[in-house]
Design a protein around this motif. Structure first.
Motif, mmCIF file in Angstrom:
data_model
loop_
_atom_site.group_PDB
_atom_site.id
_atom_site.type_symbol
_atom_site.label_atom_id
_atom_site.label_comp_id
_atom_site.label_asym_id
_atom_site.label_seq_id
_atom_site.Cartn_x
_atom_site.Cartn_y
_atom_site.Cartn_z
ATOM 1 N N LEU A 212 41.611 19.855 52.648
ATOM 2 C CA LEU A 212 40.906 20.913 53.443
ATOM 3 C C LEU A 212 39.270 20.779 53.296
ATOM 4 N N SER A 213 38.610 20.803 54.239
ATOM 5 C CA SER A 213 36.945 21.047 53.941
ATOM 6 C C SER A 213 36.960 22.363 53.288
ATOM 7 N N GLU A 214 35.801 22.617 52.589
ATOM 8 C CA GLU A 214 35.574 24.041 52.235
ATOM 9 C C GLU A 214 35.758 25.018 53.538
ATOM 10 N N GLU A 215 35.052 24.619 54.655
ATOM 11 C CA GLU A 215 34.759 25.412 55.733
ATOM 12 C C GLU A 215 36.375 25.767 56.251
ATOM 13 N N ALA A 216 37.057 24.943 56.361
ATOM 14 C CA ALA A 216 38.534 24.910 56.968
ATOM 15 C C ALA A 216 39.067 25.847 55.913
ATOM 16 N N LEU A 217 39.080 25.628 54.483
ATOM 17 C CA LEU A 217 39.802 26.469 53.560
ATOM 18 C C LEU A 217 39.283 28.069 53.714
ATOM 19 N N ARG A 218 38.032 28.442 53.840
ATOM 20 C CA ARG A 218 37.336 29.572 54.138
ATOM 21 C C ARG A 218 37.974 30.249 55.100
ATOM 22 N N ARG A 219 37.956 29.580 56.292
ATOM 23 C CA ARG A 219 38.552 30.068 57.646
ATOM 24 C C ARG A 219 40.195 30.532 57.198
ATOM 25 N N ALA A 220 40.849 29.592 56.649
ATOM 26 C CA ALA A 220 42.087 30.074 56.188
ATOM 27 C C ALA A 220 42.083 31.215 55.394
ATOM 28 N N PHE A 221 41.525 31.165 54.335
ATOM 29 C CA PHE A 221 41.251 32.340 53.287
ATOM 30 C C PHE A 221 40.753 33.650 53.864
ATOM 31 N N GLU A 222 40.341 33.782 54.909
ATOM 32 C CA GLU A 222 39.784 34.971 55.793
ATOM 33 C C GLU A 222 40.975 35.657 56.338
ATOM 34 N N GLU A 223 41.923 34.970 56.660
ATOM 35 C CA GLU A 223 43.126 35.369 57.584
ATOM 36 C C GLU A 223 44.228 35.885 56.660
ATOM 37 N N MET A 224 43.905 35.652 55.350
ATOM 38 C CA MET A 224 44.974 36.045 54.262
ATOM 39 C C MET A 224 44.891 37.516 53.823
ATOM 40 N N ARG A 225 45.838 38.535 53.414
ATOM 41 C CA ARG A 225 45.575 39.706 52.679
ATOM 42 C C ARG A 225 45.864 39.764 51.470
ATOM 43 N N TRP A 226 45.138 40.191 50.598
ATOM 44 C CA TRP A 226 45.509 40.415 49.198
ATOM 45 C C TRP A 226 45.632 41.540 48.758
ATOM 46 N N ALA A 227 46.492 41.883 47.760
ATOM 47 C CA ALA A 227 46.719 43.141 46.983
ATOM 48 C C ALA A 227 45.494 43.608 46.252
ATOM 49 N N ARG A 228 44.544 42.984 45.876
ATOM 50 C CA ARG A 228 43.341 43.475 45.275
ATOM 51 C C ARG A 228 42.077 42.603 45.808
ATOM 52 N N PRO A 229 40.946 43.175 45.719
ATOM 53 C CA PRO A 229 39.699 42.333 46.405
ATOM 54 C C PRO A 229 39.660 41.163 45.836
ATOM 55 N N LEU A 230 39.392 39.910 46.396
ATOM 56 C CA LEU A 230 39.446 38.549 46.018
ATOM 57 C C LEU A 230 38.426 38.125 46.569
ATOM 58 N N SER A 231 37.264 37.398 46.181
ATOM 59 C CA SER A 231 36.295 36.586 47.199
ATOM 60 C C SER A 231 36.805 35.090 47.140
ATOM 61 N N PHE A 232 36.151 34.584 48.423
ATOM 62 C CA PHE A 232 36.431 33.259 48.540
ATOM 63 C C PHE A 232 35.862 32.281 47.435
ATOM 64 N N GLU A 233 34.626 32.589 46.971
ATOM 65 C CA GLU A 233 34.201 31.991 45.754
ATOM 66 C C GLU A 233 35.172 31.914 44.670
ATOM 67 N N THR A 234 35.781 33.253 44.075
ATOM 68 C CA THR A 234 36.822 33.146 43.053
ATOM 69 C C THR A 234 37.919 32.337 43.394
#
Length: 259
Positions: free
Chosen positions: A162-184
């Motif tokens: 996946l491109s970084e842009e595509a991965l970022r889009r998928a990441f933004e749709e996920m819900r995490w139990a505690r805060p997690l930045s895309f960069e991390t």
């Protein structure tokens, strides 16, 4: 093609009537064990005769039903037997993996889980072995997760191209139990690519740390992941590294068991 919606439960979805009828026909022929005429099958299953005939023709074309032109009868085909044989063989191979999973679970006091990739966006838990200690994390087989979630998700993200842009889009749709930045998340994906195993330190499930390693098929595609789950904060960095290396080694061993 008609369809209806069940509208009930988390697993509800669209029910496609011809598919349901095809499954009913296959089940009937397998249980019957003797050839049957299309009209008899239609009458027994209360399916429209024309619909039943068309489904049977399709099943014959797909080699899961046999047709005898002389007697005009249908029976369960060799293709269906081969399909079932493949499923049984896969289940047997997963059973062969369980002693190796149990040994690691006991040695490291963790719950070891085997996840299988299902399509493009999901993984499913197919086996779980708990530590024989008093404190354990039980995970039921059949549980499904988004393919990019958790420790296994970081492994898939490192291999899906996946491109970084595509991965970022998928990441933004996920819900995490505690805060997690895309960069991390991205750093952890890249780190997983380098060392051959990944970690989720309480981001997917609060209070739980998961470490995962790949299990690849003969074409080097990651079809499974093997994961260790334990209570967060029980291990220092050196112990986590040792567990990650042990999982990576187990993943390699399981490749000869599952394929």
């Amino acid at each position: 093609m008609s369809s209806s919606s069940t509208g009930k439960g988390a697993g509800a979805g669209v029910i496609v009537k011809p598919v349901v009828n095809a499954v009913r026909i296959l089940r009937y022929l397998a249980q019957k064990g003797s050839p049957e005429r299309a009209s008899d099958i239609a009458r027994h299953l209360s399916i429209n005769p024309s619909t039943c005939f068309n489904i049977l023709r399709t099943l014959v074309a797909e080699d899961v039903v046999d047709f005898n032109a002389l007697s005009k009868t249908y029976s369960a085909g060799l293709g269906l037997a081969r399909l079932v044989e493949q499923l049984v063989t896969q289940g047997q191979r997963v059973q062969m993996a369980q002693p190796l999973m149990h040994e690691l679970a006991a040695r490291h006091s963790v719950t070891v889980t085997l996840w299988r990739r299902m399509g493009e966006d999901r993984i499913v838990l197919v086996s779980s072995e708990s530590s024989p200690t008093d404190l354990r994390i039980d995970m039921p087989a059949g549980q499904r997760l988004p393919i990019l979630m958790g420790a296994s998700g970081r492994l898939f993200a490192s291999r899906m191209g996946l491109s970084e842009e595509a991965l970022r889009r998928a990441f933004e749709e996920m819900r995490w139990a505690r805060p997690l930045s895309f960069e991390t998340y991205l750093r952890e994906v890249n780190r997983a690519r380098r060392r051959g195993w990944a970690i989720d330190d309480g981001y997917f499930a609060a209070g739980v740390v998961a470490i995962a390693a790949p299990v690849c098929d003969p074409s080097a595609n990651m079809a499974y992941t093997i994961s260790a789950v334990s209570i967060r904060g029980q291990r220092d960095e050196a112990e986590i590294d040792a567990l990650g290396d042990a999982l990576r080694d187990l993943g390699h061993r399981l490749e000869s068991v599952l394929y």
